[in-house]
Design a protein around this motif. Structure first.
Motif, PDB file in Angstrom:
ATOM      1  N   PHE A 149       2.740  -7.980   0.810  1.00  0.00           N
ATOM      2  CA  PHE A 149       1.929  -7.118   1.311  1.00  0.00           C
ATOM      3  C   PHE A 149       0.418  -7.749   0.652  1.00  0.00           C
ATOM      4  O   PHE A 149      -0.488  -7.672   1.336  1.00  0.00           O
TER       5      PHE A 149
ATOM      6  N   ILE B 156      -0.255 -10.481   3.390  1.00  0.00           N
ATOM      7  CA  ILE B 156      -0.861  -9.899   4.771  1.00  0.00           C
ATOM      8  C   ILE B 156      -2.119  -9.443   4.672  1.00  0.00           C
ATOM      9  O   ILE B 156      -3.175  -9.349   5.287  1.00  0.00           O
ATOM     10  N   ASP B 157      -2.357  -8.360   3.553  1.00  0.00           N
ATOM     11  CA  ASP B 157      -3.730  -7.990   3.347  1.00  0.00           C
ATOM     12  C   ASP B 157      -4.591  -8.967   3.327  1.00  0.00           C
ATOM     13  O   ASP B 157      -5.986  -8.751   3.615  1.00  0.00           O
TER      14      ASP B 157
ATOM     15  N   SER C  64      -5.539 -10.035   6.898  1.00  0.00           N
ATOM     16  CA  SER C  64      -5.831  -9.077   7.974  1.00  0.00           C
ATOM     17  C   SER C  64      -6.991  -8.637   8.249  1.00  0.00           C
ATOM     18  O   SER C  64      -7.792  -8.661   7.102  1.00  0.00           O
TER      19      SER C  64
ATOM     20  N   ASP D 182      -3.614  -3.257  11.062  1.00  0.00           N
ATOM     21  CA  ASP D 182      -3.177  -4.477  11.090  1.00  0.00           C
ATOM     22  C   ASP D 182      -2.352  -5.008   9.925  1.00  0.00           C
ATOM     23  O   ASP D 182      -1.189  -5.356  10.115  1.00  0.00           O
ATOM     24  N   THR D 183      -2.783  -4.477   8.817  1.00  0.00           N
ATOM     25  CA  THR D 183      -1.896  -4.697   7.575  1.00  0.00           C
ATOM     26  C   THR D 183      -0.636  -3.787   7.653  1.00  0.00           C
ATOM     27  O   THR D 183       0.617  -4.538   7.226  1.00  0.00           O
TER      28      THR D 183
ATOM     29  N   PHE E 110       3.327  -5.367   7.574  1.00  0.00           N
ATOM     30  CA  PHE E 110       3.832  -5.076   6.575  1.00  0.00           C
ATOM     31  C   PHE E 110       5.172  -4.065   6.811  1.00  0.00           C
ATOM     32  O   PHE E 110       6.445  -4.474   6.042  1.00  0.00           O
TER      33      PHE E 110
END
Length: 76
Positions: free
Chosen positions: A35, A38-39, A42, A47-48, A52
């Motif tokens: 997470f 990705i965060d 993004s 999108d996140t 996720f």
């Protein structure tokens, strides 16, 4: 006698030994790390979350497969 790592409760698998708890801890730690990764890349909340949720489903699938094959078989 082999000690099962997980115990099945309905659709869920609950850790039944130290190895099972270590696998749960590793899965949660990997999900948190995924997470955060990705965060950081993004551009929006959607999108996140889309990326996720896909990764969380893969983590859940691997966890379920490991738990299924290492849970104690019930004798009938």
């Amino acid at each position: 006698m082999k000690l099962p790592w997980f115990r099945r409760l309905g659709l869920l698998f609950v850790p039944a030994s130290l190895v099972g708890w270590l696998i749960v801890l590793a899965a949660v730690a990997y999900a948190v790390w995924t997470f955060i990764d990705i965060d950081s890349r993004s551009h929006s909340v959607s999108d996140t979350l889309i990326n996720f949720v896909f990764n969380l489903m893969l983590i859940g699938l691997v966890y379920s497969l490991v738990a299924f094959f290492t849970s104690g078989r019930e004798q009938s």
